[in-house]
Design a protein around this motif. Structure first.
Motif, mmCIF file in Angstrom:
data_model
loop_
_atom_site.group_PDB
_atom_site.id
_atom_site.type_symbol
_atom_site.label_atom_id
_atom_site.label_comp_id
_atom_site.label_asym_id
_atom_site.label_seq_id
_atom_site.Cartn_x
_atom_site.Cartn_y
_atom_site.Cartn_z
ATOM 1 N N TYR A 380 0.817 -1.217 0.000
ATOM 2 C CA TYR A 380 0.000 0.000 0.000
ATOM 3 C C TYR A 380 0.850 1.266 0.000
ATOM 4 C CZ TYR A 380 -4.521 -2.298 0.321
ATOM 5 O OH TYR A 380 -5.645 -3.031 0.042
ATOM 6 N N ILE A 387 -3.620 4.932 -5.504
ATOM 7 C CA ILE A 387 -4.863 4.815 -4.736
ATOM 8 C C ILE A 387 -5.514 6.178 -4.545
ATOM 9 C CG2 ILE A 387 -5.825 4.198 -2.469
ATOM 10 C CD1 ILE A 387 -3.648 2.005 -2.340
ATOM 11 N N TYR A 397 -10.423 1.475 -0.528
ATOM 12 C CA TYR A 397 -9.483 1.440 0.591
ATOM 13 C C TYR A 397 -10.165 1.910 1.873
ATOM 14 C CZ TYR A 397 -5.163 2.027 3.241
ATOM 15 O OH TYR A 397 -4.173 1.937 4.191
ATOM 16 N N SER A 401 -11.013 -0.238 5.210
ATOM 17 C CA SER A 401 -10.436 0.188 6.491
ATOM 18 C C SER A 401 -11.440 0.068 7.627
ATOM 19 C CB SER A 401 -9.913 1.625 6.387
ATOM 20 O OG SER A 401 -10.974 2.565 6.329
ATOM 21 N N TYR A 416 -5.368 0.699 8.900
ATOM 22 C CA TYR A 416 -5.323 1.130 7.509
ATOM 23 C C TYR A 416 -5.297 2.657 7.373
ATOM 24 C CZ TYR A 416 -5.592 -3.233 4.856
ATOM 25 O OH TYR A 416 -5.282 -4.427 4.254
#
Length: 676
Positions: A380, A387, A397, A401, A416
């Motif tokens: 990530y 992203i 994402y 999370s 996250y």
């Protein structure tokens, strides 16, 4: 008061009068609940005895902390002639059981349950209480009164203070066997439950008894089906999702796992409702499944639903399963580390969710989950710009999370949003301009903005020494260790003293320590050489193997401390040098950032340091400083656990502040750190 308790159990109504004065007493008595010693006021004991032995309706009297001796005495006198003792229920009551109202739901049994009950039929019909209460005779004569008697015996044996009813499932199973259905009634929370045997509170058992008191006469024996049936009752078909939930407890791993996978893609509302039901009832499950399967299902079914709605692949192809299987297998450190690196560099935003899905499925594998933690963390950060510049990816994402936070388990799944810490202006603008119809995404977006706007400067660890990590000097070690090893005391106590002394030695005493303990046997053999890994960082060596010990001592005796650390990094195939053999600080920086890894989900809360501490020792020896930390990683003594997180963070800052890095390293921080 114990005499009163026994009298109430035996149905002596006069003991209801005898207990009344105690409702005003604040005098404390000593009680024993298992191993617990309690000091309880007499009025609380009196209230409990009344609740345990009476089933009065709330419209008749409410037994709570407000009740007094006077109010209970008045109630008794006003209702003395109406109060009776039900031998079937083992309780005092006024309103007869058959005259009470009850809400219920009758559901068909799954084929799996039918088969299991049929296999267990002989055992159920020959239980001691079945014969003692002549229930077997009632069944043989096809008398539906047997149903009432079974429910009555279940309630009569209900949980009481210091008395737990451990066989409740047998009663429910026998009722299910005889009716071919499951009977659901309201529990203490006023919700219909089919898991009556799992309830500690007797409310659902009482409601089941009321149901059969009212309805047993309407059950007739069906010769064709071989069970009691009630034509006045509607039997609800069993939901397919409930069938899969039942299969989660299958003793066959593949059956339980396949049912779990089916549920992850089922109807969201039904799966989440049943997951709550099974979680609250603390239902059993096969241990091939995640440790908290019902919590996981609630979030995983929401994830797959989101993915299906947004055309996101969450299952992956054969390569995804193959790589997960490899991570789930026993690999040497170099094999695992190289596979992790390969995945970090080759995964894409198109298949990362599929990997997360399977990582969740295989939560029980610690090796896989720690690998997953490192892979996801580095991936990530490496792909962060892609992203935040793609609404579909950033929404996904953020959605993940919050779903991962709701799993209710430790791990980087909770971290996250850490990637947004110290976010740049472009990322903050993206978050502020983003609009979503998904409230989960909006909620996480607001949290991410707060994290990104709050600048978190580098902070030096406030406490570098502690009870598990400190500097020591052991004088006369060669004399002290043999003395301890020959103490004539309990072997566990002796082992503890030996481990404590070994935890206090320094690097220069390692060779002597290994020679001295060569022929010493620990009660638990795995405890003998743990100090080599936990204290000195030699993570990739099985020191229980005499060949490995011999090779280590040979190299240790002929080389410097730095050369020994470098040698074992090379053996682990860690790439940390330039082509001309000098330290590559950029590569080391990345390993310090991501390789003190925590599990994606679960993992017991430990940190997997692997090569990190050996790298730190090379830096310490090269720059002649420990940055204020103790000279070794830990003083474990087979008791304390330490990790390299704070050391790694400060060494990354050291490399950056001293301009030893050639690359910018601007990617987001690791999931494992709160400041960069």
């Amino acid at each position: 008061m114990d005499k009163i308790r026994i009298g109430l159990l035996n149905g002596d109504k006069t003991d209801l009068l005898k207990i009344a004065p105690y409702l005003d007493s604040t005098r404390k008595l000593t009680e024993y609940l298992g191993y617990h010693i309690l000091e309880t006021e007499e009025r609380q004991i009196a209230q409990r005895l009344i609740i345990e032995n009476c089933i009065f309706l709330n419209t008749e009297i409410v037994i709570d902390n407000k009740i007094t001796a006077k109010s209970f005495f008045t109630f008794y006198k006003q209702n003395e002639k109406r109060i009776g003792f039900s031998v079937d229920a083992g309780a005092f009551l006024i309103a007869p059981l058959k005259d009470r109202s009850v809400n219920f739901e009758i559901q068909e049994l799954s084929e799996t349950d039918k088969n299991n009950l049929k296999e267990n039929e002989n055992v159920l019909l020959n239980l001691p209480w079945v014969k003692k209460n002549h229930i077997e005779q009632l069944i043989n004569s096809k008398n539906p009164y047997a149903l009432f008697k079974i429910a009555a015996e279940l309630f009569k044996g209900r949980n009481r203070f210091d008395n737990y009813q451990s066989d409740a499932k047998n009663y429910i199973d026998l009722l299910d066997l005889l009716t071919g259905t499951e009977t659901g009634v309201k529990n203490e929370h006023q919700k219909i439950t089919l898991h009556i045997d799992k309830d500690y509170d007797p409310a659902s058992r009482l409601n089941l008894l009321i149901y059969f008191a009212k309805n047993y006469p309407f059950y007739k024996w069906n010769e064709t089906t071989g069970r009691f049936e009630n034509d006045n009752i509607k039997v609800e078909p069993i939901e397919q999702e409930r069938v899969y939930f039942q299969l989660l407890s299958s003793k066959v791993d593949s059956v339980a796992l396949n049912a779990f996978l089916k549920l992850t893609t089922g109807d969201v509302l039904r799966v989440q409702r049943l997951a709550d039901e099974y979680e609250n009832a603390d239902m059993d499950h096969n241990y091939v499944l995640p440790i908290f399967p019902f919590r996981f299902l609630k979030q995983m079914v929401a994830l797959t639903d989101y993915c299906k709605s947004n055309h996101i692949d969450f299952k992956g192809g054969p390569d995804v399963l193959d790589n997960c299987d490899r991570l789930n297998s026993k690999l040497s450190f170099p094999q695992r580390y190289q596979l992790e690196n390969k995945l970090i560099n080759t995964l894409s935003l198109n298949n990362i969710t599929a990997y997360e899905y399977w990582f969740l499925v295989y939560e029980q594998s610690n090796d896989l989950s720690y690998s997953a933690g490192r892979i996801l963390d580095a991936f990530y950060s490496k792909n962060w710009s892609k992203i935040v510049n793609d609404k579909k990816q950033s929404d996904l994402y953020l959605k993940k999370s919050i779903l991962f936070e709701r799993l209710g388990i430790i791990g980087i799944c909770n971290n996250y949003l850490n990637k947004f810490i110290n976010a740049d202006s472009a990322t903050l603008n993206m978050l502020k301009q983003n609009v979503s119809s998904d409230q989960d995404i909006n909620f996480q977006m607001a949290k991410a903005i707060k994290l990104g706007e709050r600048i978190q400067p580098f902070k030096i660890a406030s406490k570098k020494y502690n009870g598990g990590n400190y500097d020591t000097i052991v004088n006369d070690f060669e004399k002290k260790l043999p003395e301890l090893m020959h103490l004539k005391i309990d072997s566990s106590d002796r082992d503890e003293k030996v481990s404590t002394l070994l935890s206090q030695i320094n690097y220069n005493q390692v060779g002597v320590a290994l020679k001295l303990i060569e022929n010493y046997s620990f009660k638990w053999n795995d405890s003998k050489y743990t100090f080599m890994d936990r204290d000195f960082g030699f993570f990739n060596c099985d020191f229980n193997d005499p060949v490995i010990r011999g090779d280590f001592l040979d190299y240790y005796n002929k080389h410097t401390e730095a050369e020994v650390y470098a040698h074992y990094l090379d053996k682990a195939k860690i790439v940390y040098k330039n082509a001309y053999q000098s330290l590559n600080y950029d590569k080391i920086y990345e390993m310090l950032k991501f390789d003190t890894a925590n599990a994606f989900v679960g993992g017991g809360g430990a940190t997997r340091d692997n090569e990190v501490y050996l790298l730190i020792k090379l830096l310490e020896l090269n720059f002649k400083t420990t940055l204020g930390f103790p000279c070794k990683l830990c003083n474990s003594a087979n008791m304390n656990g330490c990790d390299s997180l704070d050391r790694a963070k400060e060494w990354r800052n050291y490399l950056k502040e001293n301009k030893l890095l050639k690359l910018s390293h601007k990617e987001p921080m690791s999931f494992n750190y709160q400041d960069n």
